[in-house]
Design a protein around this motif. Sequence first.
Motif, PDB file in Angstrom:
ATOM      1  N   CYS A  97       0.798  -1.230   0.000  1.00  0.00           N
ATOM      2  CA  CYS A  97       0.000   0.000   0.000  1.00  0.00           C
ATOM      3  C   CYS A  97       0.832   1.283   0.000  1.00  0.00           C
ATOM      4  N   THR A 101       0.720   4.094  -3.042  1.00  0.00           N
ATOM      5  CA  THR A 101       0.280   5.453  -2.684  1.00  0.00           C
ATOM      6  C   THR A 101       1.459   6.398  -2.448  1.00  0.00           C
ATOM      7  N   ASP A 111      -6.265   2.214   0.970  1.00  0.00           N
ATOM      8  CA  ASP A 111      -5.979   1.239  -0.079  1.00  0.00           C
ATOM      9  C   ASP A 111      -5.964  -0.167   0.509  1.00  0.00           C
TER      10      ASP A 111
END
Length: 259
Positions: A97, A101, A111
């Motif tokens: 994640c 991101t 996420d």
Amino acid sequence: MIDFTVQRYRELLRALMNNGYQFQTFAEFIAKPGKKSIVLRHDVDLLPKNSLAFAKLQALKGIKGTYYFRAVPESWDEKIILKIAELGHEIGYHYECLTTTKGDLEAGIQDFRNNLFALRELTPVSTICMHGSPLSKYDSKDLWKTYRYQDFGIVGEPYFDINYDKVYYLTDTGRKWDGHKTSVRDRVNTRFTKTFHSTPEIVEALKNAAFPNQVMFTFHPQRWNDSIIKWSKELVLQNVKNVVKKHFYVKNDSKIKTQ
């Protein structure tokens, strides 16, 4: 015979079975570890059909494993996820994640939440495992410095919830069993000093009863092929990646030592 073929994998399973090991999913091991236990962890980074082949082979032998799927098209195949779950194996989320991101913690946990819940629409999920993303400057394990995966009903993450002074860890990272030496993130702190380079070395240790009682294996099934064309292609690609990862590791290790 060359290494990292499905035939070599069969030999490894046979040697483990002949030595009386109990095969547990990671969730089962967290709940109640066996005294002589093997956890077969599979990181489904690419080519999910290879993972399905592993899952079918194990099921024929009455063996259960754990399969971690990434939330990317090259891994997330819902039909294969369901088939592997139907064979009795554990399904988990292979999160990355903070890479996706770009280090944004709030976006990262959202996420994580979205992908975990999407996977749970298909099958129960109680464990997770970080995807290394070796060329990313972000380590997704850092998400848990701010948040708690336990708040999502997760009972285990291999990089946090295993004592590797008691559990021997073997990973095929780098397409060799001692690839952890230059691995960027698939590394654990352990008192064990014994290492193996090839699958036959592991099989020989098993035959000689010179193998630890509690072991977690990590496999990347896309690396294991009987087809010489696919095997050779993976060898070339992995050798290139190893050079890049080694450079990345040395560069970042130097930064850590000077801080």
